[in-house]
Enzyme design. Structure first.
Site, short mmCIF file in Angstrom:
data_model
loop_
_atom_site.label_atom_id
_atom_site.label_comp_id
_atom_site.label_asym_id
_atom_site.label_seq_id
_atom_site.Cartn_x
_atom_site.Cartn_y
_atom_site.Cartn_z
NE ARG A 123 -6.41 -0.19 -3.38
CZ ARG A 123 -5.75 -0.05 -4.54
NH1 ARG A 123 -5.66 1.13 -5.10
NH2 ARG A 123 -5.21 -1.09 -5.12
NE ARG B 108 -11.45 -2.47 -2.43
CZ ARG B 108 -10.14 -2.66 -2.58
NH1 ARG B 108 -9.67 -3.51 -3.47
NH2 ARG B 108 -9.28 -1.99 -1.83
NE ARG C 282 -0.97 -6.35 -1.87
CZ ARG C 282 -2.15 -5.85 -2.19
NH1 ARG C 282 -3.17 -6.66 -2.47
NH2 ARG C 282 -2.35 -4.57 -2.27
CG ASN D 134 -2.56 -4.99 -6.74
OD1 ASN D 134 -2.01 -5.05 -7.84
ND2 ASN D 134 -3.07 -3.89 -6.26
CG ASP D 135 -5.32 -9.06 -2.64
OD1 ASP D 135 -4.33 -9.29 -1.92
OD2 ASP D 135 -6.14 -8.17 -2.41
CB CYS E 182 -9.06 -2.07 -10.32
SG CYS E 182 -9.61 -3.36 -9.22
CD GLU F 138 -9.55 -8.65 -4.17
OE1 GLU F 138 -8.49 -8.02 -4.24
OE2 GLU F 138 -10.52 -8.29 -3.48
CG HIS G 18 -2.19 -0.92 0.67
ND1 HIS G 18 -2.17 -2.28 0.84
CD2 HIS G 18 -3.31 -0.64 -0.02
CE1 HIS G 18 -3.25 -2.79 0.28
NE2 HIS G 18 -3.97 -1.82 -0.25
C1 PEP Z 1 -6.03 -5.99 -5.97
O1 PEP Z 1 -5.97 -6.85 -5.11
O2 PEP Z 1 -5.56 -6.13 -7.12
C2 PEP Z 1 -6.67 -4.70 -5.69
C3 PEP Z 1 -6.88 -3.82 -6.64
O3 PEP Z 1 -7.02 -4.44 -4.40
P1 PEP Z 1 -6.03 -3.97 -3.23
O4 PEP Z 1 -4.70 -3.64 -3.85
O5 PEP Z 1 -6.68 -2.79 -2.57
O6 PEP Z 1 -5.99 -5.18 -2.36
MG MG Z 2 -7.21 -6.70 -3.27
#
Ligand code: PEP
Ligand code: MG
Length: 536
Positions: free
Chosen positions: A293, A329, A461, A450-451, A498, A427, A186
């Site tokens: 977010r 979201r 991650r 990302n997830d 996203c 995800e 983040h």
């Molecule tokens: C993801 O997981 O790709 C995502 C966009 O959500 P976050 O990064 O907020 O977990």
């Molecule tokens: Mg995510």
């Protein structure tokens, strides 16, 4: 030169400001005898009271009435003779002052957080503040005020929590450096959103850099030069200038539609974390918002935002964006996104635990407050609701039932609202594998790479040791993405992405080939993403 991961492009030249990780470990503190320990504790308490009274005074002069009330609450609690006498009792049995303060405060935190009452839970987070302050005073560690650093500062920390990052004033900060965290942590996401160069996972940064050192940060290569020669400074100043020029050259894509050479229409949206970021999506030529977010609205405060506060945030974004789509979201907390006042239980495996949609479905009042605010805000623009971390179809059905319940209530109350499409984030491997089934219940998909990458590759991650496995280009991840897009197309629902991979110029050609409709990226990457798509 120090080397880490380049996590947010650009060059920063400035002076080092080390943000001490308040290390509250007191395991090495030796017991000096009951009288001395009690005296140390009393000194810390006196100092805490003095500092707090000073803060209350300055808050009263300013506009922080609410904060000053909270601080007055802290004083009342610590002035309670019971709390202090309990700490002194522990000292009598051989505890150092730090352990006594820690144990007694934790006892109160457990007691307050176990009660199903908002006010009481608020008390738990107050006691946590008191505990941390007392430990800082006893151990002599002092936190730096991030919001007060001077212009041209480069911030260095072990890691930036979202609440630390949110204090950054981007006018004064030239770059950030951390010792841990990868490209999708983040801190990286927020650094990119703010357009700040960032080098993450720079080993030993807080030890080898001293406050006031002159630094150059290369946010592309993840390199940090400490106390550079004059020539290096002028070399990087030139690079900085060229980079700014290149960014300006993207401006021709500002008013261009996102269309491939073969005439396929695509959409480039922006990801945001707070209502005012919507402006920067428009300033960067975004065609909508693909991910708001909302967890950031819940951070840096002591209670959850009310329905009215949330309504204001969501409707502000809807109004700023006008007819453009705004995908919001629902609360995605847990994992690395802790929120103290929600008293999320400590779990062995928070990333596999009671988080995101799972937490919301089990905390219906909190979820309903957000959904009501979203439905009311929808009357002012083009909002869609998106559910995070879905793994099975029942979660969508359960969420939709609660949404229907909220709509019925709003109608009965005579409040203005609008029904909206409800989509999901894909995800988790589970969601990708059953995306054909989920597509029957979801109005749209947005792929969260990302997830998805982390869960598919079974890799944390944020862990630098396994960073080589954390890669959206791994065949299993690509296969999950392709399958999700294919199933969305077959069901006739729109599919976007996203996760950070949506802005990757090497991945974009494949995503276009597979038929991805919408690419939602950090606002500063919108024009580059459009350029990449338009050149295909
Ligand atoms: C993801 O997981 O790709 C995502 C966009 O959500 P976050 O990064 O907020 O977990
Ligand atoms: Mg995510």
């Amino acid at each position: 030169m120090l080397k880490g991961i380049g996590a947010s492009g650009g060059y920063g030249i400035g002076d080092a400001v080390i943000i001490e990780d308040a290390n509250l470990d007191y395991s090495g503190v030796r017991y000096l005898g009951a009288e001395s320990e009690k005296a140390r504790l009393q000194n810390a308490v006196d100092e805490f009271i003095k500092e707090t009274e000073k803060m209350i005074e300055s808050l009263k002069v300013g506009t922080g009435e609410k904060e000053s009330e909270i601080l007055e609450g802290h004083l009342t609690m610590l002035n309670d003779p019971f709390m202090l006498s309990q700490m002194n009792d522990l000292i009598d049995t051989g505890s150092v002052a730090e352990a006594a303060a820690d144990t007694v405060c934790r006892m109160f935190i457990d007691m307050f957080s176990g009660v199903d009452d908002e006010m009481m839970r608020q008390r738990a987070s107050d006691v946590k503040d008191i505990k941390d302050s007392l430990l800082e005073l006893l151990l002599g560690v002092k936190k730096t005020d991030i919001s007060a650093v001077k212009k041209g500062s480069i911030l260095i920390a072990k890691d930036f929590t979202p609440s630390m990052t949110s204090q950054i004033n981007k006018e004064n900060v030239s770059a950030i450096i951390t010792e841990v965290g990868g490209v999708t942590s983040h801190s990286a996401i927020l650094a990119r959103a703010m357009g700040l160069p960032a080098a993450l996972s720079v080993k030993g940064a807080t030890e080898s850099i001293k406050n006031g050192d002159k630094l150059i940060v290369d946010g592309f290569r993840g390199e940090v030069i400490v106390n550079p020669e004059r020539e290096a400074i002028s070399e990087y100043e030139k690079k900085q200038e060229a980079y700014i020029k290149e960014k300006e050259s993207l401006n021709v894509y500002f008013n261009k539609p996102t269309v491939t050479k073969s005439g396929e229409k695509k959409y480039v949206y922006g990801n945001i974390g707070k209502a005012s970021d919507a402006e920067s999506v428009l300033q960067n030529g975004g065609e909508g918002i693909g991910l708001f977010r909302t967890e950031f609205l819940f951070m840096d405060r002591t209670t959850a935002p009310t329905e009215q506060e949330q309504f204001e945030a969501y409707s502000t974004v809807a109004k700023i964006m006008g007819e453009k789509e705004v995908i919001i979201r629902t609360l995605d907390i847990g994992g690395d996104k802790a929120i103290d006042y929600l008293s999320i239980e400590k779990e062995e495996n928070p990333f596999l635990g009671h988080r995101a949609i799972r937490y919301c479905l089990d905390n219906k009042p909190l979820f309903k407050t957000q959904l009501r605010a979203l439905l009311r805000a929808a009357a002012f623009g083009n909002i869609k609701i998106m559910l995070p971390l879905v793994t099975e179809v029942e979660e969508i059905r359960a969420a939709k039932e609660i949404i229907a319940e909220c709509e019925a209530e709003l109608k009965a109350e005579g409040l203005q609202y609008k029904s909206v499409p409800v989509g999901i984030m894909v995800e988790t491997p589970s969601a990708a594998i059953i995306s054909d089934i989920l597509a029957k219940e979801a109005a749209f998909f947005s792929i969260g790479t990302n997830d998805l990458t982390g869960y598919t590759m079974a890799v944390d991650r944020g862990n630098a040791k396994v960073a080589h496995l954390y890669d959206a280009f791994k065949p299993s991840v690509l296969r999950a993405i392709e399958m999700t897009i294919r199933n969305a197309k077959a069901a006739g629902i729109p599919v976007g992405m996203c996760g950070e991979a949506a802005a990757n110029p090497r991945l974009i050609p494949m995503l276009v080939e597979w038929g991805l409709d919408e690419f939602s990226v950090t606002p500063s990457a919108i024009l580059q993403t459009r350029k990449t798509i338009c050149e295909l």
